[in-house]
Design a protein around this motif. Structure first.
Motif, PDB file in Angstrom:
ATOM      1  N   GLU A 157     -59.317   4.481 -25.400  1.00 31.55           N
ATOM      2  CA  GLU A 157     -58.667   4.100 -24.137  1.00 31.55           C
ATOM      3  C   GLU A 157     -59.619   3.415 -23.150  1.00 31.55           C
ATOM      4  OE1 GLU A 157     -55.985   7.184 -22.503  1.00 31.55           O
ATOM      5  OE2 GLU A 157     -56.326   8.222 -24.386  1.00 31.55           O
ATOM      6  N   TYR A 213     -56.875   6.489 -13.067  1.00 32.47           N
ATOM      7  CA  TYR A 213     -55.884   7.575 -13.047  1.00 32.47           C
ATOM      8  C   TYR A 213     -56.570   8.848 -12.544  1.00 32.47           C
ATOM      9  CZ  TYR A 213     -53.565   4.234 -16.112  1.00 32.47           C
ATOM     10  OH  TYR A 213     -53.000   3.095 -16.626  1.00 32.47           O
ATOM     11  N   SER A 238     -49.248   1.725 -22.936  1.00 33.58           N
ATOM     12  CA  SER A 238     -49.983   2.949 -22.620  1.00 33.58           C
ATOM     13  C   SER A 238     -51.300   2.591 -21.945  1.00 33.58           C
ATOM     14  CB  SER A 238     -50.334   3.713 -23.904  1.00 33.58           C
ATOM     15  OG  SER A 238     -49.200   4.185 -24.540  1.00 33.58           O
ATOM     16  N   PRO A 239     -51.934   3.544 -21.258  1.00 35.54           N
ATOM     17  CA  PRO A 239     -53.290   3.287 -20.757  1.00 35.54           C
ATOM     18  C   PRO A 239     -54.230   2.999 -21.929  1.00 35.54           C
ATOM     19  CG  PRO A 239     -52.388   5.318 -19.801  1.00 35.54           C
ATOM     20  CD  PRO A 239     -51.461   4.910 -20.903  1.00 35.54           C
ATOM     21  N   GLY A 240     -55.016   1.945 -21.793  1.00 39.02           N
ATOM     22  CA  GLY A 240     -56.043   1.694 -22.804  1.00 39.02           C
ATOM     23  C   GLY A 240     -55.573   0.985 -24.056  1.00 39.02           C
ATOM     24  N   ASP A 261     -52.170  -1.184 -10.616  1.00 40.20           N
ATOM     25  CA  ASP A 261     -52.933   0.008 -10.961  1.00 40.20           C
ATOM     26  C   ASP A 261     -52.731   1.030  -9.862  1.00 40.20           C
ATOM     27  OD1 ASP A 261     -54.516  -0.189 -13.441  1.00 40.20           O
ATOM     28  OD2 ASP A 261     -55.328  -1.985 -12.478  1.00 40.20           O
ATOM     29  N   ILE A 262     -52.833   2.272 -10.214  1.00 44.15           N
ATOM     30  CA  ILE A 262     -52.701   3.327  -9.213  1.00 44.15           C
ATOM     31  C   ILE A 262     -53.829   3.202  -8.212  1.00 44.15           C
ATOM     32  CG2 ILE A 262     -52.799   5.824  -8.888  1.00 44.15           C
ATOM     33  CD1 ILE A 262     -51.276   6.065 -11.481  1.00 44.15           C
ATOM     34  N   GLN A 263     -55.034   2.979  -8.716  1.00 33.78           N
ATOM     35  CA  GLN A 263     -56.205   2.781  -7.872  1.00 33.78           C
ATOM     36  C   GLN A 263     -57.151   1.784  -8.540  1.00 33.78           C
ATOM     37  OE1 GLN A 263     -56.579   7.146  -6.060  1.00 33.78           O
ATOM     38  NE2 GLN A 263     -58.492   6.041  -5.955  1.00 33.78           N
ATOM     39  N   GLY A 320     -50.334   6.196  -6.657  1.00 33.34           N
ATOM     40  CA  GLY A 320     -49.607   7.333  -7.227  1.00 33.34           C
ATOM     41  C   GLY A 320     -48.357   6.935  -7.981  1.00 33.34           C
ATOM     42  N   CYS A 351     -45.959   5.414 -10.690  1.00 35.01           N
ATOM     43  CA  CYS A 351     -46.241   5.292 -12.116  1.00 35.01           C
ATOM     44  C   CYS A 351     -45.739   3.986 -12.712  1.00 35.01           C
ATOM     45  CB  CYS A 351     -45.623   6.476 -12.853  1.00 35.01           C
ATOM     46  SG  CYS A 351     -43.857   6.662 -12.510  1.00 35.01           S
ATOM     47  N   VAL A 401     -48.599  -0.808 -14.611  1.00 36.19           N
ATOM     48  CA  VAL A 401     -49.375   0.422 -14.716  1.00 36.19           C
ATOM     49  C   VAL A 401     -49.328   0.906 -16.166  1.00 36.19           C
ATOM     50  CG1 VAL A 401     -49.550   2.829 -13.934  1.00 36.19           C
ATOM     51  CG2 VAL A 401     -48.786   1.056 -12.338  1.00 36.19           C
ATOM     52  N   GLY A 402     -50.439   1.354 -16.700  1.00 36.99           N
ATOM     53  CA  GLY A 402     -50.480   1.856 -18.080  1.00 36.99           C
ATOM     54  C   GLY A 402     -49.651   3.117 -18.219  1.00 36.99           C
ATOM     55  N   ASN A 403     -48.486   2.987 -18.886  1.00 36.64           N
ATOM     56  CA  ASN A 403     -47.519   4.080 -18.913  1.00 36.64           C
ATOM     57  C   ASN A 403     -46.386   3.642 -19.843  1.00 36.64           C
ATOM     58  OD1 ASN A 403     -45.358   5.844 -18.231  1.00 36.64           O
ATOM     59  ND2 ASN A 403     -46.152   6.121 -16.159  1.00 36.64           N
ATOM     60  N   LEU A 404     -46.056   4.436 -20.839  1.00 38.08           N
ATOM     61  CA  LEU A 404     -44.983   4.055 -21.777  1.00 38.08           C
ATOM     62  C   LEU A 404     -43.603   4.486 -21.302  1.00 38.08           C
ATOM     63  CD1 LEU A 404     -45.909   4.506 -25.572  1.00 38.08           C
ATOM     64  CD2 LEU A 404     -45.714   2.415 -24.238  1.00 38.08           C
ATOM     65  N   VAL A 405     -43.518   5.116 -20.119  1.00 35.14           N
ATOM     66  CA  VAL A 405     -42.227   5.643 -19.680  1.00 35.14           C
ATOM     67  C   VAL A 405     -41.666   4.832 -18.512  1.00 35.14           C
ATOM     68  CG1 VAL A 405     -40.950   7.711 -18.979  1.00 35.14           C
ATOM     69  CG2 VAL A 405     -43.025   7.952 -20.335  1.00 35.14           C
ATOM     70  N   CYS A 406     -42.202   5.049 -17.334  1.00 33.15           N
ATOM     71  CA  CYS A 406     -41.590   4.570 -16.087  1.00 33.15           C
ATOM     72  C   CYS A 406     -41.445   3.046 -15.989  1.00 33.15           C
ATOM     73  CB  CYS A 406     -42.368   5.098 -14.897  1.00 33.15           C
ATOM     74  SG  CYS A 406     -42.900   6.813 -15.058  1.00 33.15           S
TER      75      CYS A 406
END
Lengths: 226, 226
Positions: A143, A151, B37-39, B65-67, B90, B92, B119-124
């Motif tokens: 990752e 994160y 996903s992240p990474g 990115d979140i931050q 924060g 997602c 944002v790295g995330n497979l859901v939102c």
């Protein structure tokens, strides 16, 4: 208005998580909330752990996935005392309210350790408690080194970071030390263990950590309820 | 009550995303919403693409990115026409409402292709439109074969799946064909390209896809506004 709703949800969840926690404490049961990105290897980690600690630590697992029961089937085959699947149907995390009804359906007295395997997601799961003693983050070396900075909540909330898939390091442009540094920058007290749940490297360190935590919780016993 | 709030948010987002879309269409600008996903390697993919298509397709990137602004710094160094960082603090995902104010701050007339790196995330992220023409999912072979079944919305919403890090396949217990099959089971029409943005393998297929999509959008021109 929107902020109020979110705050209410978080408050309600904290209350329910506290009730779950009291149930766990009554059993002197160590409860871990295991979080990671999708595919970091949470289920493989648990399969190996359950097999290697068979006859020593009896483990139950609550699996969170948006859909499918693939993971709980794998966990059952590995020999968990129980594996209970929660399908969140779109929700990006597991929260206390999803765990609460499950506690009547499983035999908490039959286990020493309960692991809640959260939805694969580095963002949302860190925002919710389920009643756990500790949050753990499993992080795959694939990752990249920047993720703790991107994160931060996930790494700040976790007492332990398991750095997984270290068998792949020779094939990646990633420095293990940089991953450690990034995690310690956002959470200086975090414990870090490097592992490969595929080859087994470093897993004994994780098992020692588990043994110690299970023992401490048993010794605290129902007093932890307060 | 809770459901109503969520529905309102989604409706409001759809309206704002449509307004963004009209701005993009006026410019004949192809807009991609890149998710993973992240990474999984979104930023590395974009760095290589920007370098390899320099002088041919002019690319702007909005980074979510979140931050941190680590990604937009990398994208700028790679030679993007512009790189604009959004910090979600924060949240997602990236949604239309976060993109909308950015459109006044960047020069859309200067680019042929806008990529929103989510944002790295497979859901939102799969639940929200930003005004894009297409959603793309970048998937790393290290994430395992079961993910399309476990995160179906992401794969259903995407017209193209890039299967990344195929250079690592010799070191993994993963079959490329099983990843393809799983994705096609949840989305039979999905286009699949296997790549390594590290070694460059398979990237020409992705560039051809980009050329074709940029050309089609330009040809549709402001008529796409309707």
């Amino acid at each position: 208005m929107k902020v109020t709703v979110v705050k209410d949800i978080l408050d309600a969840n904290r209350r329910i998580a506290l009730q779950n926690r009291q149930v766990f404490d009554r059993h002197g049961l160590m409860v871990l909330n295991l979080m990671s990105s999708p595919g970091a290897g949470k289920t493989t980690l648990l399969e190996r752990t359950i097999r290697d600690l068979a006859g020593e630590i009896s483990i139950g697992v609550i699996e969170g996935d948006i859909q499918t029961s693939l993971d709980s089937e794998r966990i059952e085959r590995a020999g968990a005392t129980f594996a209970h699947q929660i399908n969140t149907f779109g929700a990006c995390h597991i929260d206390g309210n999803m765990i609460s009804p499950v506690l009547d359906q499983v035999d908490l007295a039959s286990i020493d350790l309960l692991v809640v395997e959260n939805v694969g997601n580095l963002v949302c799961p860190a925002e919710f408690e389920v009643g756990e003693d500790h949050k753990l983050v499993l992080f795959s070396v694939t990752e990249g080194e920047d993720k703790p900075h991107k994160y931060p909540l996930m790494f700040r909330e976790s007492v332990l970071m398991l750095v997984n898939k270290i068998d792949l390091l020779p094939h990646l442009n990633v420095e293990l030390e940089s991953i450690h540094d990034a995690a310690r920058q956002v959470h200086p007290e975090i414990t870090i263990l490097d592992i490969s749940s595929q080859t087994g490297e470093g897993m004994n360190g994780f098992y020692d950590w588990l043994r110690e935590e299970v023992k401490k919780k048993k010794e605290r016993g129902p007093a932890g309820e307060s």
